[in-house]
Design a protein around this motif. Structure first.
Motif, PDB file in Angstrom:
ATOM      1  N   GLU A 189       0.869  -1.176   0.000  1.00  0.00           N
ATOM      2  CA  GLU A 189       0.000   0.000   0.000  1.00  0.00           C
ATOM      3  C   GLU A 189       0.906   1.227   0.000  1.00  0.00           C
ATOM      4  OE1 GLU A 189      -3.869   1.838   0.595  1.00  0.00           O
ATOM      5  OE2 GLU A 189      -3.663  -0.232   1.248  1.00  0.00           O
ATOM      6  N   LEU A 190       0.725   2.104  -0.968  1.00  0.00           N
ATOM      7  CA  LEU A 190       1.681   3.186  -1.156  1.00  0.00           C
ATOM      8  C   LEU A 190       1.411   4.388  -0.265  1.00  0.00           C
ATOM      9  CD1 LEU A 190       1.878   3.076  -5.027  1.00  0.00           C
ATOM     10  CD2 LEU A 190       3.688   2.463  -3.431  1.00  0.00           C
ATOM     11  N   GLU A 191       2.398   4.693   0.511  1.00  0.00           N
ATOM     12  CA  GLU A 191       2.351   5.888   1.340  1.00  0.00           C
ATOM     13  C   GLU A 191       3.136   6.952   0.561  1.00  0.00           C
ATOM     14  OE1 GLU A 191       4.760   8.107   3.470  1.00  0.00           O
ATOM     15  OE2 GLU A 191       5.131   6.333   4.730  1.00  0.00           O
TER      16      GLU A 191
ATOM     17  N   GLU B 241      -4.404  -1.425  -5.647  1.00  0.00           N
ATOM     18  CA  GLU B 241      -5.874  -1.350  -5.649  1.00  0.00           C
ATOM     19  C   GLU B 241      -6.411   0.028  -5.993  1.00  0.00           C
ATOM     20  OE1 GLU B 241      -6.790  -2.910  -1.776  1.00  0.00           O
ATOM     21  OE2 GLU B 241      -7.095  -4.924  -2.594  1.00  0.00           O
ATOM     22  N   ILE B 242      -5.673   1.080  -5.640  1.00  0.00           N
ATOM     23  CA  ILE B 242      -6.100   2.410  -6.077  1.00  0.00           C
ATOM     24  C   ILE B 242      -4.895   3.226  -6.542  1.00  0.00           C
ATOM     25  CG2 ILE B 242      -8.086   2.508  -4.487  1.00  0.00           C
ATOM     26  CD1 ILE B 242      -6.289   4.950  -3.251  1.00  0.00           C
TER      27      ILE B 242
ATOM     28  N   ASN C 250       1.344  10.755   6.726  1.00  0.00           N
ATOM     29  CA  ASN C 250       1.097   9.958   5.531  1.00  0.00           C
ATOM     30  C   ASN C 250       0.571   8.564   5.876  1.00  0.00           C
ATOM     31  OD1 ASN C 250       1.894  11.898   3.623  1.00  0.00           O
ATOM     32  ND2 ASN C 250       4.049  11.377   3.881  1.00  0.00           N
TER      33      ASN C 250
ATOM     34  N   VAL D  37      -2.990   6.382   4.704  1.00  0.00           N
ATOM     35  CA  VAL D  37      -3.091   4.971   4.313  1.00  0.00           C
ATOM     36  C   VAL D  37      -4.137   4.264   5.176  1.00  0.00           C
ATOM     37  CG1 VAL D  37      -1.850   2.768   4.210  1.00  0.00           C
ATOM     38  CG2 VAL D  37      -0.726   4.863   3.433  1.00  0.00           C
TER      39      VAL D  37
ATOM     40  N   ARG E 136      -7.646   5.189   4.161  1.00  0.00           N
ATOM     41  CA  ARG E 136      -8.024   4.446   2.942  1.00  0.00           C
ATOM     42  C   ARG E 136      -8.467   3.030   3.276  1.00  0.00           C
ATOM     43  NH1 ARG E 136      -3.286   6.638  -0.492  1.00  0.00           N
ATOM     44  NH2 ARG E 136      -2.071   4.838   0.132  1.00  0.00           N
ATOM     45  N   GLN E 137      -7.690   2.370   4.155  1.00  0.00           N
ATOM     46  CA  GLN E 137      -7.986   0.972   4.489  1.00  0.00           C
ATOM     47  C   GLN E 137      -9.332   0.839   5.193  1.00  0.00           C
ATOM     48  OE1 GLN E 137      -4.363   0.196   6.615  1.00  0.00           O
ATOM     49  NE2 GLN E 137      -3.312  -0.629   4.808  1.00  0.00           N
TER      50      GLN E 137
ATOM     51  N   ARG F 248     -12.092   1.324   2.700  1.00  0.00           N
ATOM     52  CA  ARG F 248     -12.211   0.132   1.844  1.00  0.00           C
ATOM     53  C   ARG F 248     -12.964  -0.982   2.570  1.00  0.00           C
ATOM     54  NH1 ARG F 248      -6.976  -1.098   0.637  1.00  0.00           N
ATOM     55  NH2 ARG F 248      -7.058   0.153  -1.247  1.00  0.00           N
TER      56      ARG F 248
ATOM     57  N   THR G  57     -13.466   1.223  -5.551  1.00  0.00           N
ATOM     58  CA  THR G  57     -12.226   1.871  -5.991  1.00  0.00           C
ATOM     59  C   THR G  57     -12.410   3.379  -6.086  1.00  0.00           C
ATOM     60  OG1 THR G  57     -11.725  -0.134  -7.232  1.00  0.00           O
ATOM     61  CG2 THR G  57     -10.447   1.814  -7.796  1.00  0.00           C
TER      62      THR G  57
ATOM     63  N   THR H 129     -10.480   5.988  -3.633  1.00  0.00           N
ATOM     64  CA  THR H 129      -9.640   6.999  -4.286  1.00  0.00           C
ATOM     65  C   THR H 129     -10.055   8.404  -3.855  1.00  0.00           C
ATOM     66  OG1 THR H 129      -9.384   5.511  -6.179  1.00  0.00           O
ATOM     67  CG2 THR H 129      -8.768   7.814  -6.527  1.00  0.00           C
TER      68      THR H 129
END
Lengths: 119, 141
Positions: free
Chosen positions: A15-17, A48-49, B20, B24, B27-28, B31, B45, B49
């Motif tokens: 998962e990209l930070e 995934e995104i 940051n 993340v 987002r999780q 989701r 998605t 996003t």
């Protein structure tokens, strides 16, 4: 980062930070020069995104690679990611894409063939 | 700030957005809820996003804040609502901020306008010097 022949392969698995994304961009530029790679494949099969930050990184990386005489192909984009990116307003015009790693490597191989033969 | 935006049910969760890593985590969490209410893969998605864009805005432009997220119910439908709140400088010109390509920072200027296109409901409340609140909802089809 893996080197296969003249191609650097970057497979994004985590998962990209944002900070990691920027570091990857810098590392890749350095690796292109160090290794003399003529191509870069960024595999986003596991991603995934792709939001505007990551999308911009892909576009910037492609541009940087081009300046360093390497062509970038982004492979493995999921359909939902493509739909979302376009709706977001990012169509990544300057980024070459291919559906699979094999097709991406084919594109880069063709480009190499068109280079003048080394004496 | 008076919150008129749809606030998630009592079971909502709050996530601080100060790094940051928090983006993340936000987002999780979004989701997981999107999967729980059975949004289609494309809708999941899009929502995640949009949440990523707004969480980053909260961090970068709002100087950090909080995301509240939960399931919401209306007219027999279920959806996911996420509310992003900061007490940053606020947005002086909302129309301009919602224009594609306009940015006050180093971004592409797609975050706010793009996020709005990716969701079903979008409300933005902001006050210069009083912070910004953005609420988004995606409904299961």
């Amino acid at each position: 980062m893996l080197k296969i022949g003249d191609v650097l392969l970057v497979s994004i698995q985590v998962e990209l930070e944002d900070q990691v994304v920027l570091e990857l961009q810098d590392d890749l530029a350095a690796r292109i020069v160090d290794s003399g790679a003529s191509g870069v494949v960024i595999d986003i099969t596991a991603v995934e995104i792709v939001d505007s930050f990551v999308g911009r990184m892909l576009a910037t990386t492609a541009a940087i690679s081009r300046m360093l005489d390497a062509q970038t192909v982004v492979v493995g984009m999921r359909p939902a990611v493509a739909i979302t990116l376009v709706e977001l307003g990012l169509s990544l015009g300057g980024v070459r894409t291919a559906l699979t790693l094999e097709k991406g490597l084919e594109i880069l191989a063709r480009r190499d063939d068109s280079r003048p033969a080394q004496l | 700030m008076s919150g008129l935006a749809p606030v998630p049910d009592a079971e909502h969760e709050s996530v601080p957005i100060g790094s940051n890593d928090d983006v993340v985590r936000a987002r999780q969490l979004v989701r997981a809820l999107a999967q729980q209410c059975k949004l289609s893969l494309v809708d999941q998605t899009k929502l995640v996003t949009a949440a990523s864009e707004l969480a980053r805005n909260t961090l970068v432009y709002g100087g950090g804040g909080v995301m509240r997220v939960g399931l919401v119910h209306r007219d027999g439908r279920v959806g996911v609502t996420a509310v992003f709140e900061d007490s940053g400088p606020g947005i002086p010109d909302v129309d301009q901020a919602l224009t594609d390509g306009w940015t006050s920072g180093g971004g592409l200027g797609l975050g706010l306008s793009g996020a709005r296109r990716l969701v079903d409901d979008f409300t933005l409340q902001t006050e210069v010097g009083g912070g910004t609140q953005v609420a988004i909802t995606k409904w299961a089809r």
